[in-house]
Scaffold this motif. Structure first.
Motif, PDB file in Angstrom:
ATOM      1  N   ASP A   7      47.500  10.418  76.014  1.00  0.00           N
ATOM      2  CA  ASP A   7      46.196   9.869  76.365  1.00  0.00           C
ATOM      3  C   ASP A   7      46.036   8.510  75.710  1.00  0.00           C
ATOM      4  O   ASP A   7      46.616   8.237  74.665  1.00  0.00           O
ATOM      5  CB  ASP A   7      45.065  10.794  75.901  1.00  0.00           C
ATOM      6  N   ARG A   8      45.207   7.643  76.309  1.00  0.00           N
ATOM      7  CA  ARG A   8      45.085   6.268  75.852  1.00  0.00           C
ATOM      8  C   ARG A   8      43.610   5.914  75.702  1.00  0.00           C
ATOM      9  O   ARG A   8      42.804   6.245  76.553  1.00  0.00           O
ATOM     10  CB  ARG A   8      45.743   5.372  76.909  1.00  0.00           C
ATOM     11  N   ASP A   9      43.238   5.234  74.627  1.00  0.00           N
ATOM     12  CA  ASP A   9      41.880   4.734  74.432  1.00  0.00           C
ATOM     13  C   ASP A   9      41.845   3.311  74.965  1.00  0.00           C
ATOM     14  O   ASP A   9      42.206   2.362  74.281  1.00  0.00           O
ATOM     15  CB  ASP A   9      41.504   4.768  72.948  1.00  0.00           C
ATOM     16  N   ILE A  33      47.945  13.617  84.829  1.00  0.00           N
ATOM     17  CA  ILE A  33      47.175  12.387  84.684  1.00  0.00           C
ATOM     18  C   ILE A  33      46.670  12.364  83.245  1.00  0.00           C
ATOM     19  O   ILE A  33      45.934  13.255  82.830  1.00  0.00           O
ATOM     20  CB  ILE A  33      45.965  12.330  85.649  1.00  0.00           C
ATOM     21  N   ARG A  34      47.071  11.359  82.490  1.00  0.00           N
ATOM     22  CA  ARG A  34      46.601  11.226  81.106  1.00  0.00           C
ATOM     23  C   ARG A  34      45.270  10.487  81.099  1.00  0.00           C
ATOM     24  O   ARG A  34      45.030   9.632  81.944  1.00  0.00           O
ATOM     25  CB  ARG A  34      47.637  10.481  80.271  1.00  0.00           C
ATOM     26  N   GLN A  35      44.436  10.796  80.140  1.00  0.00           N
ATOM     27  CA  GLN A  35      43.149  10.121  80.009  1.00  0.00           C
ATOM     28  C   GLN A  35      43.375   8.666  79.593  1.00  0.00           C
ATOM     29  O   GLN A  35      44.193   8.374  78.722  1.00  0.00           O
ATOM     30  CB  GLN A  35      42.289  10.819  78.973  1.00  0.00           C
ATOM     31  N   GLY A  36      42.641   7.743  80.234  1.00  0.00           N
ATOM     32  CA  GLY A  36      42.675   6.342  79.833  1.00  0.00           C
ATOM     33  C   GLY A  36      43.816   5.524  80.382  1.00  0.00           C
ATOM     34  O   GLY A  36      44.050   4.415  79.919  1.00  0.00           O
ATOM     35  N   VAL A  37      44.531   6.034  81.392  1.00  0.00           N
ATOM     36  CA  VAL A  37      45.630   5.266  81.980  1.00  0.00           C
ATOM     37  C   VAL A  37      45.223   4.719  83.347  1.00  0.00           C
ATOM     38  O   VAL A  37      44.249   5.159  83.953  1.00  0.00           O
ATOM     39  CB  VAL A  37      46.930   6.100  82.106  1.00  0.00           C
ATOM     40  N   MET A  38      45.986   3.753  83.828  1.00  0.00           N
ATOM     41  CA  MET A  38      45.755   3.166  85.147  1.00  0.00           C
ATOM     42  C   MET A  38      46.213   4.169  86.209  1.00  0.00           C
ATOM     43  O   MET A  38      47.330   4.688  86.143  1.00  0.00           O
ATOM     44  CB  MET A  38      46.546   1.861  85.255  1.00  0.00           C
TER      45      MET A  38
END
Length: 163
Positions: A7-9, A33-38
């Motif tokens: 996940d990405r901030d 789907i990771r949080q914070g990605v395009m």
């Protein structure tokens, strides 16, 4: 920079009166789907993380983690937000700078953007909004200025106060 596997901030700029949260979108089969990605819509109409695939239509940033790795297409949904988000800058000759504000940028992977599409495999990410002192590139998603000059996409919620 390479695609993230966590996940990405993701930093965000701007405050828009335009509705920016898409309805929950169906996730492709066998996909995380990771949080914070395009994220983007593929040709089949399902949500995927952005990769080097020119047929993808980049929408914006994922708002949650969704694991549909064991599921079929559309089994799970994911919230997506459009707006102006900060991504990693490509290296060397593909790097973006302040001189590129307003130009089209291309998505290299789920967290990296580039100035050009030398091999023809990168989807359009959007328009360069800013490149900050740390080298983070802010991209306005949902616009493709080279294809839609002079066109503004406006979404207004029914019953919204427009005063």
């Amino acid at each position: 920079m390479t695609a993230t596997t966590v996940d990405r901030d993701t930093d965000e700029k701007g405050d828009s009166p335009i509705a920016r949260i898409f309805p929950s979108l169906p996730v492709a089969a066998a996909t995380i789907i990771r949080q914070g990605v395009m994220v983007a819509i593929n040709l089949a109409g399902y949500l995927v993380e952005v990769s080097a695939d020119p047929s993808l239509r980049v929408l914006g940033r994922s708002e949650e983690y969704v694991d549909n790795s064991a599921g079929s297409a559309g089994d799970l949904d994911c919230k997506v937000k459009r707006g102006i988000f900060g991504w990693g800058n490509s290296a060397t000759t593909l790097a973006l700078s302040d001189a590129h504000v307003g130009r089209t940028a291309f998505a290299v992977d789920n967290q990296t953007v580039a100035l050009r599409n030398p091999t023809g495999v990168y989807p359009v990410a959007g328009r360069v909004y800013d490149v900050d002192a740390d080298g983070q590139v802010f991209i306005e998603h949902g616009v493709e200025p080279d294809q839609h000059l002079g066109v503004t996409d406006v979404v207004v919620l029914a019953g919204a106060d427009l005063s």
